[in-house]
Design an enzyme around this catalytic site. Structure first.
Site, PDB file in Angstrom:
ATOM      1  N   GLU A   1       0.826  -1.210   0.000  1.00  0.00           N
ATOM      2  CA  GLU A   1       0.000   0.000   0.000  1.00  0.00           C
ATOM      3  C   GLU A   1       0.860   1.260   0.000  1.00  0.00           C
ATOM      4  OE1 GLU A   1      -2.574  -0.813   3.295  1.00  0.00           O
ATOM      5  OE2 GLU A   1      -3.949  -1.976   2.061  1.00  0.00           O
TER       6      GLU A   1
ATOM      7  N   HIS B   1     -17.589 -10.160   6.151  1.00  0.00           N
ATOM      8  CA  HIS B   1     -16.310  -9.487   6.371  1.00  0.00           C
ATOM      9  C   HIS B   1     -15.550 -10.160   7.496  1.00  0.00           C
ATOM     10  CE1 HIS B   1     -13.709  -5.977   7.786  1.00  0.00           C
ATOM     11  NE2 HIS B   1     -13.264  -6.322   6.602  1.00  0.00           N
ATOM     12  N   HIS B   2     -14.296 -10.525   7.200  1.00  0.00           N
ATOM     13  CA  HIS B   2     -13.396 -11.111   8.190  1.00  0.00           C
ATOM     14  C   HIS B   2     -12.129 -10.276   8.260  1.00  0.00           C
ATOM     15  CE1 HIS B   2     -15.175 -15.473   7.891  1.00  0.00           C
ATOM     16  NE2 HIS B   2     -15.969 -14.631   8.524  1.00  0.00           N
ATOM     17  N   GLU B   3     -12.086  -9.320   9.157  1.00  0.00           N
ATOM     18  CA  GLU B   3     -10.837  -8.605   9.414  1.00  0.00           C
ATOM     19  C   GLU B   3     -10.084  -9.376  10.482  1.00  0.00           C
ATOM     20  OE1 GLU B   3      -7.689  -7.040   9.493  1.00  0.00           O
ATOM     21  OE2 GLU B   3      -8.988  -5.896   8.148  1.00  0.00           O
TER      22      GLU B   3
ATOM     23  N   HIS C   1      -8.249  -8.421   1.074  1.00  0.00           N
ATOM     24  CA  HIS C   1      -7.521  -7.168   1.246  1.00  0.00           C
ATOM     25  C   HIS C   1      -6.277  -7.434   2.092  1.00  0.00           C
ATOM     26  CE1 HIS C   1     -10.341  -3.838  -0.154  1.00  0.00           C
ATOM     27  NE2 HIS C   1     -10.783  -4.981  -0.664  1.00  0.00           N
ATOM     28  N   GLU C   2      -5.247  -6.601   1.870  1.00  0.00           N
ATOM     29  CA  GLU C   2      -3.914  -6.862   2.440  1.00  0.00           C
ATOM     30  C   GLU C   2      -3.470  -8.291   2.093  1.00  0.00           C
ATOM     31  OE1 GLU C   2      -6.115  -3.854   3.995  1.00  0.00           O
ATOM     32  OE2 GLU C   2      -6.457  -5.816   4.904  1.00  0.00           O
TER      33      GLU C   2
ATOM     34  N   GLU D   1      -7.212  -6.886  -3.192  1.00  0.00           N
ATOM     35  CA  GLU D   1      -6.745  -5.501  -3.167  1.00  0.00           C
ATOM     36  C   GLU D   1      -5.254  -5.507  -3.543  1.00  0.00           C
ATOM     37  OE1 GLU D   1      -6.982  -1.884   0.099  1.00  0.00           O
ATOM     38  OE2 GLU D   1      -6.129  -3.825   0.647  1.00  0.00           O
TER      39      GLU D   1
ATOM     40  N   GLU E   1      -9.512   3.521  -0.538  1.00  0.00           N
ATOM     41  CA  GLU E   1      -9.745   3.788   0.873  1.00  0.00           C
ATOM     42  C   GLU E   1      -8.848   4.906   1.403  1.00  0.00           C
ATOM     43  OE1 GLU E   1      -9.071   0.080   2.769  1.00  0.00           O
ATOM     44  OE2 GLU E   1      -6.897   0.137   2.556  1.00  0.00           O
TER      45      GLU E   1
END
Length: 701
Positions: free
Chosen positions: A171, A396-398, A477-478, A496, A502
């Site tokens: 990022e 969503h799984h952060e 993501h990440e 991502e 974002e």
């Protein structure tokens, strides 16, 4: 129809006096040539396109634990050339049909009793090679200590790059320097101060895009990254780059007790920047799904989300509060809007226990639960309501980078989502500290690993395989960078892996980042950039319930946000803004509703790396075309030639574009819409404002 030819390579040169073995192979169109040399037992390769040098003589080899040096002392045991050509049809993608056509050189080398195979594939648009070290009696330990792969270029070549071995994965904004200048110090001086991050070496992530001094463009990357370590490229001076793999905490790069198969090292070769965007090299180097697997349940689509109001407008929170975003009533309202406008899914972030104000971004703190809902989120009720409205909740799984916590709940979480009718999951791995993925060793000690090492490569593979068992598609993501695994696992639907939209919510990517991404990150595969922000200024609150921050701005124009749906490919595209912002511009919102996510073909109409790009795509399910164009901070006038349309057919083109008064900073939300009759002979004059763009929907009459 597959065409597979096997023949012995007769044309090679052996110099007994100099101890040199030379073997050559060309691309199917004979424009690219590769030479493999064994010089006094040391393996090298070089690549040319016509009379232009792409890669000069460069070393190859592996070094294993216990001093096993597989970089020298080799003899040729066997060699073989094969040719392959077929067409295959992805389940969805940028092309309905993809041609896979290459010549292959396979070399069996022997060092005393140790054998290693190096495979080269030469395509019309590039070269790929990999190492295969089979299990054999002469080796007791296959742990890899180093990969000695060089790319000897020229000090005069320039690169677009982001730093490896640094705190925030991929990022970053892109630097553009000579390849010898790739370093944390140079990046800190030119782009962003990362000097405080002292772990690791100076290296660049891949894809690494390079403009050679001779005018050729190349992109160095890797394909089919499985059970190995992620590759970076470290400058060694005088135009030389060398592979640097992310190590385990004990310094071993790749751990194995059953031989080694590296990912493919890829060099995409193009005459211009448009040629970089036309390749399917990465997908072609991956395998079809297992014949026993049925992925027909994987469907591309478009989704909205309870997300931008946390990360962008800052009016809601992920965690329990007066302003909690993921509450049942609000989710119902989003479902109603998404259903009314024909969307497939709705992302909901902050639904589960574990969120709190200090959750980000060190990999510590309260672990998330992936099965327990917050009190104001009625998962069952929402699931039933969304089903009636033909909307799939995008779960969503952060993880917060807490891998062991996630893996301990993984199957239960997937079972829950399967029961609730969830079809897609957005996973997240926010942990903004270098080498900070914690795991527990066999003695109970906490060990810290790199985000990009073999430990995480295998974790992501575990997630995608288990997700397929429960018919779940993953938007990561990440992530680990894309290396074409979506061919083998179509449910690895998007990811991502770059500095996405974002950051425009809480900081800024700057106006030119959008024109860097197609020529860099997007060369590896689809990206969940999350486009479609319509309220480009006066959108962010200084805190939930607070005042508008007049300084916050998304550096784009509304027409450019529409263009991104064509320019940036993803089979799961998000309309990232809030329903109330779309209601102000429903005519422009029609483009987001209509633009497909599955394509028959694409054509690059114009491009200049990092400055501008226009792409035309044909819908796979109709005769309609869509065109998107974007520019950097400079205003431009394009003449768009529509000669890709069918002969003797009439169309209506609906054009969404900037006006003469539009400006990304001063007046970003002014646009015009016009409809005109067009055909194959038509040429459209389109103005792009500074930082702007345009989008065209071309409907066959």
């Amino acid at each position: 129809m597959k065409i597979l030819k096997f023949f012995i390579l007769f044309f090679f040169i052996i110099s007994c006096n100099k101890g040199i073995f030379l073997s050559s192979i060309n691309s199917p169109d004979n424009k690219i040539s590769l030479n493999f040399t064994l010089d006094n037992g040391k393996p090298f390769y070089s690549i040319n396109k016509g009379d232009k040098i792409i890669v000069s003589n460069s070393s190859l080899g592996l070094i294993l634990k216990n001093g096993i040096d597989l970089t020298k002392g080799f003899k040729i045991k066997n060699q073989k050339q094969t040719s392959f050509k077929n067409n295959w049809n992805p389940l969805f993608g940028e092309f309905k049909t993809i041609e896979n056509n290459y010549n292959q050189l396979s070399l069996d080398l022997i060092n005393n009793e140790t054998e290693i195979n190096i495979e080269f594939r030469i395509y019309n648009d590039g070269v790929a090679f990999r190492y295969i070290l089979p299990k054999q009696k002469s080796i007791q330990n296959y742990d890899l200590m180093d990969e000695i792969t060089e790319f000897n270029l020229s000090s005069k070549d320039s690169a677009w790059w982001i730093p490896g071995f640094s705190y925030r994965r991929y990022e970053f904004l892109y630097a553009n320097t000579g390849i010898d200048d790739i370093s944390k110090k140079v990046y800190s001086d030119l782009v962003e101060d990362i000097s405080y991050d002292s772990l690791g070496i100076d290296a660049a992530h891949t894809p690494l895009t390079i403009k050679k001094n001779n005018g050729i463009f190349i992109s160095i990357h890797e394909a089919n990254l499985v059970d190995y370590s992620s590759m970076t490229l470290s400058p060694k001076g005088k135009g030389s780059l060398e592979v640097e793999l992310y190590p385990w905490s004990d310094g071993i790069k790749v751990k194995s007790d059953n031989g080694i198969k590296s990912s493919w090292r890829t060099i995409h070769i193009a005459d211009n920047s448009s040629g970089l965007l036309e390749s399917n090299l990465i997908l072609n180097l991956n395998d079809d799904p297992d014949e026993k697997e049925d992925f027909s349940w994987v469907k591309p689509g478009k989704y909205m989300g309870v997300w931008w109001e946390m990360i962008g407008t800052n009016e809601s929170t992920w965690w329990p509060s007066k302003y909690h975003g993921a509450n049942t009533k609000k989710v119902f309202n989003y479902i109603d809007f998404a259903s009314k406008h024909g969307f497939n899914g709705l992302l909901v972030e902050g639904w589960n226990k574990g969120w709190y104000p200090g959750w980000c971004c060190s990999g510590n703190g309260i672990p998330f639960s992936f099965t327990e809902s917050l009190e104001d989120f009625d998962f069952k009720k929402i699931s039933l309501y969304s089903s009636k409205k033909n909307i799939s909740i995008v779960g969503h799984h952060e993880t917060g980078g807490q891998i062991e916590n996630y893996e301990s709940q993984l199957e239960d979480a997937f079972k829950l989502y399967n029961q609730m009718g969830v079809k897609y999951i957005k996973t997240g791995y926010v942990n903004d500290v270098s080498r900070n993925i914690k795991r527990t060793d066999q003695n109970g000690n906490i060990i810290r690993e790199w985000h990009h090492g073999q430990y995480m490569i295998n974790h992501f593979h575990k997630v995608i395989e288990l997700a397929s068992k429960y018919k779940l598609s993953i938007i990561t993501h990440e992530p680990i960078k894309d290396t074409g695994l979506s061919r083998t696992f179509p449910n690895f639907i998007s990811r991502e892996g770059a500095k996405g939209q974002e950051f425009n919510g809480f900081s800024s990517n700057g106006v030119n980042h959008a024109t860097d991404l197609p020529f860099t990150r997007l060369l590896s595969g689809p990206m969940d950039y999350t486009p479609g922000i319509f309220q480009l200024n006066n959108f962010r609150y200084d805190k939930p319930g607070g005042k508008i921050d007049k300084n916050a701005i998304v550096p784009s124009t509304l027409a450019k946000e529409l263009a991104l749906y064509v320019v940036y490919y993803s089979p799961m595209q998000m309309a990232a803004d809030l329903p109330r912002h779309y209601k102000k511009h429903l005519r422009a919102f029609d483009f987001i509703k209509n633009v497909p996510v599955n394509w028959e073909t694409k054509i690059i109409l114009n491009s200049k790396i990092s400055e501008y790009l226009t792409i035309a795509r044909k819908d796979i399910d109709s005769d309609n075309w869509y065109v998107g164009g974007i520019t950097d901070e400079k205003k431009r006038n394009f003449k768009i030639n529509l000669d890709f349309l069918d002969e003797s057919k009439d169309y209506t083109a609906k054009i969404y574009k900037d006006t003469s008064e539009t400006h990304w900073d001063k007046n970003p939300m002014e646009y015009s819409i016009e409809s005109i009759k067009v055909n194959k002979d038509s040429k459209l004059d389109v103005y792009l404002a500074p930082g702007g763009g345009f989008a065209i929907e071309i409907i066959k009459n």
